[in-house]
Design an enzyme around this catalytic site. Structure first.
Site, short mmCIF file in Angstrom:
data_model
loop_
_atom_site.label_atom_id
_atom_site.label_comp_id
_atom_site.label_asym_id
_atom_site.label_seq_id
_atom_site.Cartn_x
_atom_site.Cartn_y
_atom_site.Cartn_z
N HIS A 73 0.84 -1.20 0.00
CA HIS A 73 0.00 0.00 0.00
C HIS A 73 0.88 1.25 0.00
O HIS A 73 0.70 2.15 -0.84
CB HIS A 73 -0.91 -0.05 1.24
CG HIS A 73 -1.69 1.20 1.51
ND1 HIS A 73 -3.07 1.23 1.45
CD2 HIS A 73 -1.31 2.46 1.86
CE1 HIS A 73 -3.49 2.46 1.74
NE2 HIS A 73 -2.44 3.22 1.99
N GLU A 74 1.84 1.31 0.93
CA GLU A 74 2.67 2.51 1.05
C GLU A 74 3.55 2.70 -0.19
O GLU A 74 3.69 3.81 -0.69
CB GLU A 74 3.54 2.45 2.31
CG GLU A 74 2.77 2.35 3.62
CD GLU A 74 1.73 3.45 3.83
OE1 GLU A 74 1.81 4.50 3.16
OE2 GLU A 74 0.81 3.25 4.64
N HIS A 77 1.81 4.30 -3.11
CA HIS A 77 1.58 5.75 -3.06
C HIS A 77 2.66 6.51 -3.86
O HIS A 77 2.42 7.62 -4.31
CB HIS A 77 1.59 6.25 -1.62
CG HIS A 77 0.26 6.11 -0.92
ND1 HIS A 77 -0.92 6.48 -1.51
CD2 HIS A 77 -0.05 5.65 0.32
CE1 HIS A 77 -1.92 6.24 -0.65
NE2 HIS A 77 -1.43 5.74 0.45
N GLU A 134 -6.43 6.33 -1.52
CA GLU A 134 -6.23 5.24 -0.55
C GLU A 134 -6.80 3.92 -1.08
O GLU A 134 -6.25 2.85 -0.81
CB GLU A 134 -6.88 5.60 0.79
CG GLU A 134 -6.21 6.78 1.48
CD GLU A 134 -4.73 6.54 1.77
OE1 GLU A 134 -4.36 5.40 2.05
OE2 GLU A 134 -3.96 7.52 1.71
N ASP A 138 -4.80 0.41 -1.51
CA ASP A 138 -5.24 -0.91 -1.02
C ASP A 138 -5.32 -1.91 -2.16
O ASP A 138 -4.91 -3.07 -2.02
CB ASP A 138 -6.62 -0.80 -0.36
CG ASP A 138 -6.54 -0.18 1.04
OD1 ASP A 138 -5.43 -0.13 1.61
OD2 ASP A 138 -7.59 0.26 1.54
N HIS A 196 -9.51 7.79 3.76
CA HIS A 196 -9.54 6.32 3.80
C HIS A 196 -11.00 5.85 3.85
O HIS A 196 -11.83 6.46 4.51
CB HIS A 196 -8.84 5.80 5.06
CG HIS A 196 -7.41 6.23 5.18
ND1 HIS A 196 -7.04 7.42 5.78
CD2 HIS A 196 -6.27 5.66 4.75
CE1 HIS A 196 -5.73 7.54 5.73
NE2 HIS A 196 -5.22 6.48 5.11
N ARG A 202 -12.43 -1.30 3.39
CA ARG A 202 -11.02 -1.51 3.03
C ARG A 202 -10.77 -3.02 3.02
O ARG A 202 -10.06 -3.54 2.15
CB ARG A 202 -10.09 -0.84 4.05
CG ARG A 202 -10.23 0.65 4.05
CD ARG A 202 -9.14 1.31 4.87
NE ARG A 202 -7.83 1.19 4.23
CZ ARG A 202 -6.73 1.75 4.69
NH1 ARG A 202 -6.76 2.45 5.80
NH2 ARG A 202 -5.58 1.61 4.05
ZN LIG Z 1 -2.33 5.26 2.28
#
Ligand SMILES: [Zn+2]
Length: 236
Positions: A73-74, A77, A134, A138, A196, A202
């Protein structure tokens, strides 16, 4: 107010000084993680490296489905509508072509519609635009973590543990991360301001786009989480 004043001055005093590349935006005790485009770095404070995100005694499937997906996920980004505007040194310099952006926008548009249709409370729907970045992260992180998990198996079949297959445990690891509770008023407030999606979406929304989820649990048309293959969104 004094704490705010102190922090404001601390930040202002950075002007004209060299960038401190060792500084974190979170404390080690924070259960969270982030990607910073200016630093071109991902940060995982110590506190997130414990269950349900990471358990040194859990098997690979669970850890790939939880912290593995969060790491994915990070990283993602750095490769989204915001991350693409910063170069490798953290300077504001778009490194994508127009055609990159156009193709990316076509794929992400489908996510806007998909999440915009989710309803956490009767009469309320998620804002697919607000939560897009976000949701992209995910829906990038989980499939990438799944790929990494399969590579980690090295072609060997995953063991069955407590009656669950490897792919089932991978999905359960992800779902366990998103267990949470909120009062109705807080849920309503968050869907208006939080980029989010609520934890339930999520967890479930991302699995609905993951082909491995369907085979792991034999999900069929008519099941609550079934989404026809043509409508499943894949970003990367
Ligand atoms: Zn994030």
């Amino acid at each position: 107010m004094r704490a705010r004043e102190f922090e404001f001055k601390r930040q202002v005093n950075k002007l004209g000084q060299p960038v401190d590349r060792g500084e974190w935006e979170m404390t080690p005790q924070t259960v969270n993680a982030y990607y910073s485009p200016e630093m071109n770095e991902v940060v995982f404070p110590a506190a997130i490296l414990q269950p349900p995100f990471f358990d040194v005694n859990a098997d690979d499937a669970v850890n790939y489905g939880s912290i593995g997906a969060v790491i994915g996920h990070e990283i993602s980004h750095g490769f989204d509508d915001e991350g693409s505007q910063y170069d490798g040194d953290g300077n504001l310099h778009d490194w994508w072509t127009k055609s990159d952006h156009d193709k990316f926008n076509i794929r992400t548009k489908a996510l806007v519609a998909q999440y915009g249709a989710f309803s956490p409370l009767e009469g309320y729907q998620l804002n697919g635009e607000l939560t897009l970045g976000e949701n992209i992260a995910d829906n990038s992180g989980l499939p990438i973590a799944y790929k990494a998990y399969r590579i980690a198996l090295g072609g060997k079949p995953a063991p069955v543990i407590d009656g669950f297959t490897g792919d089932q445990r991978f999905c359960l690891g992800w779902a366990q991360v998103w267990r949470g509770k909120a009062r109705e008023a807080e849920t309503i407030r968050l869907i208006k301001v939080d980029p989010h999606s609520p934890p339930r979406f999520r967890g479930n929304g991302t699995l609905e786009n993951l082909p491995a989820f369907y085979s792991a649990f034999d999900v069929k048309p008519g099941d609550k989480m079934y989404v026809p293959p043509a409508q499943r969104v894949r970003i990367w």
